[in-house]
Design a protein around this motif. Structure first.
Motif, PDB file in Angstrom:
ATOM      1  N   GLU A  67       0.809  -1.212   0.000  1.00  7.34           N
ATOM      2  CA  GLU A  67       0.000   0.000   0.000  1.00  7.34           C
ATOM      3  C   GLU A  67       0.846   1.268   0.000  1.00  7.34           C
ATOM      4  O   GLU A  67       0.306   2.368   0.079  1.00  7.34           O
ATOM      5  N   ALA A  68       2.159   1.132  -0.111  1.00  7.03           N
ATOM      6  CA  ALA A  68       3.065   2.281  -0.189  1.00  7.03           C
ATOM      7  C   ALA A  68       4.403   1.797  -0.723  1.00  7.03           C
ATOM      8  O   ALA A  68       4.696   0.589  -0.726  1.00  7.03           O
ATOM      9  N   THR A 144       2.223   9.663   2.049  1.00  2.02           N
ATOM     10  CA  THR A 144       2.267   8.391   2.771  1.00  2.02           C
ATOM     11  C   THR A 144       3.335   8.463   3.862  1.00  2.02           C
ATOM     12  O   THR A 144       3.042   8.339   5.043  1.00  2.02           O
ATOM     13  N   GLN A 145       4.586   8.649   3.454  1.00  2.00           N
ATOM     14  CA  GLN A 145       5.680   8.810   4.415  1.00  2.00           C
ATOM     15  C   GLN A 145       6.568   9.972   3.983  1.00  2.00           C
ATOM     16  O   GLN A 145       6.572  10.371   2.808  1.00  2.00           O
ATOM     17  N   ALA A 146       7.331  10.497   4.926  1.00  2.00           N
ATOM     18  CA  ALA A 146       8.378  11.455   4.574  1.00  2.00           C
ATOM     19  C   ALA A 146       9.356  10.754   3.632  1.00  2.00           C
ATOM     20  O   ALA A 146       9.752   9.617   3.864  1.00  2.00           O
ATOM     21  N   GLY A 147       9.723  11.441   2.561  1.00  2.00           N
ATOM     22  CA  GLY A 147      10.611  10.835   1.579  1.00  2.00           C
ATOM     23  C   GLY A 147       9.905  10.005   0.531  1.00  2.00           C
ATOM     24  O   GLY A 147      10.555   9.320  -0.265  1.00  2.00           O
ATOM     25  N   PRO A 169       2.044  12.958   7.032  1.00  2.00           N
ATOM     26  CA  PRO A 169       2.271  11.539   6.698  1.00  2.00           C
ATOM     27  C   PRO A 169       1.129  10.670   7.224  1.00  2.00           C
ATOM     28  O   PRO A 169       0.809  10.707   8.406  1.00  2.00           O
ATOM     29  N   LEU A 170       0.525   9.891   6.332  1.00  2.00           N
ATOM     30  CA  LEU A 170      -0.628   9.062   6.699  1.00  2.00           C
ATOM     31  C   LEU A 170      -0.402   7.580   6.403  1.00  2.00           C
ATOM     32  O   LEU A 170      -1.322   6.780   6.526  1.00  2.00           O
ATOM     33  N   VAL A 176      -4.718   8.379   2.928  1.00  2.00           N
ATOM     34  CA  VAL A 176      -4.640   9.712   2.321  1.00  2.00           C
ATOM     35  C   VAL A 176      -5.956  10.042   1.614  1.00  2.00           C
ATOM     36  O   VAL A 176      -6.476  11.159   1.721  1.00  2.00           O
ATOM     37  N   ILE A 177      -6.499   9.067   0.904  1.00  2.10           N
ATOM     38  CA  ILE A 177      -7.776   9.281   0.219  1.00  2.10           C
ATOM     39  C   ILE A 177      -8.868   9.639   1.231  1.00  2.10           C
ATOM     40  O   ILE A 177      -9.632  10.589   1.038  1.00  2.10           O
TER      41      ILE A 177
END
Length: 337
Positions: A67-68, A144-147, A169-170, A176-177
């Motif tokens: 998912e990321a 999603t994340q930093a970076g 960041p989620l 995020v959606i």
């Protein structure tokens, strides 16, 4: 994580292939796991699997879905996945710096004339005046994340507009959606197969195009472990050949639209096995078609875009100043564009 596997070779389809006879026999098959997101942009792997291109190369493929991007990079380094397609992330770069992962090709790209990634505003933020990227100052931006690639895109867009934004960041795309729909974040940027349906459903507003800020952006890459890149050359080249054939079919059917209407319909139905599987086909079809961005021919890599991304990571202090494209990319597999 969800797994999906097929053990049959589908040799009849392969007989129609137009490529030369391949060197690797499809008798003793190599088992490997391919990391992917359930995105239209990952279609080259799905096509190569469904049409038997992996099998013809002697590869028995199992998909592992994420998912990321960053968890996928970790799975490559740990050996839980063998090959993967995703955006360049801080996690991937750091693993490459540690000698655990290498980029071996390019995948999804922004291309002039092809409707690409969109910049979205929540309905609440739009109603409050966020009607274009020029009004991003003071707003929040989901990542999603930093970076992550979302972080990179948001930062580049904000810098161009001179905007000061807050990144939230989620962890997962789905989160995020949800945050965008509920107004917990003001803005986001994402591939069109997600952005356009959100806008069409009235759940968010499209306020701009990523390509206006990042032309020729190398959105995703193909990567593997350093061990595979260095010690499993025949298998890695087989994977890339099959992947490239899948990309060719996808581009002809849905991007260039040179393969005809029947081929386009067949392609959408194939992708629907992996993308928007929770929706009926008629509801999923427009979203899949809307996600048709270019997948680079023969896995070519836009090194200029990769260098720009690395430059941003260095400027943000997310990676060491000593990390270069040579750290990240194995050039022996890559055609440069």
């Amino acid at each position: 994580m969800t797994r999906f596997t097929r053990r049959s070779a589908m040799g009849a389809i392969g007989a129609a292939a137009t490529l030369p006879v391949l060197a690797r026999p499809a008798l003793a098959q190599d088992k490997l796991t391919v990391g992917a997101l359930r995105f239209t942009s990952h279609a080259a792997s799905f096509v190569a699997f469904e049409r038997g291109y992996f099998a013809q190369e002697g590869l028995e493929v199992e998909f592992r879905f994420f998912e990321a991007a960053q968890p996928m990079a970790i799975a490559i380094a740990s050996g839980d996945a063998d090959y993967a397609v995703s955006a360049i992330s801080g996690g991937l770069i750091s693993l490459a710096e540690k000698g655990a992962a290498r980029v071996i090709g390019g995948a999804l790209s922004e291309e002039k004339g092809i409707d690409g990634q969109k910049i979205l505003a929540s309905n609440a933020a739009y109603d409050a005046g966020l009607v274009s990227p020029a009004t991003l100052d003071g707003k929040s931006f989901g990542i999603t994340q930093a970076g992550s690639s979302f972080h990179y895109m948001g930062a580049r867009i904000a810098a161009t507009e001179g905007a000061d934004i807050t990144f939230k960041p989620l962890q997962k795309v789905g989160a995020v959606i949800g945050a965008l729909k509920s107004g917990q974040i003001d803005a986001w940027s994402v591939v069109p197969h997600i952005a356009k349906p959100l806008a069409a459903a009235g759940a968010a507003r499209i306020i701009g195009n990523v390509a206006d800020y990042l032309p020729d952006y190398q959105v995703t890459t193909v990567f593997t472990s350093a061990r595979n890149a260095e010690n499993e050359r025949a298998k890695t080249e087989s994977f890339l050949r099959a992947f490239a054939r899948g990309a060719d079919d996808f581009n002809a059917a849905l991007v260039d639209k040179s393969a005809g209407d029947d081929a386009a319909e067949d392609m959408v139905r194939l992708i629907h096995k992996y993308v928007y599987t929770d929706r009926d086909y008629d509801k999923a079809r427009p979203a899949i078609v809307n996600g048709a961005m270019r997948i680079n021919k023969d896995g070519a890599l836009n090194m200029g875009s990769v260098e720009d991304q690395l430059g941003w990571f260095r400027s943000e202090g997310l990676i060491k100043d000593t990390i270069t494209t040579e750290t990240l990319v194995d050039p022996s597999y890559v055609d440069i564009i």
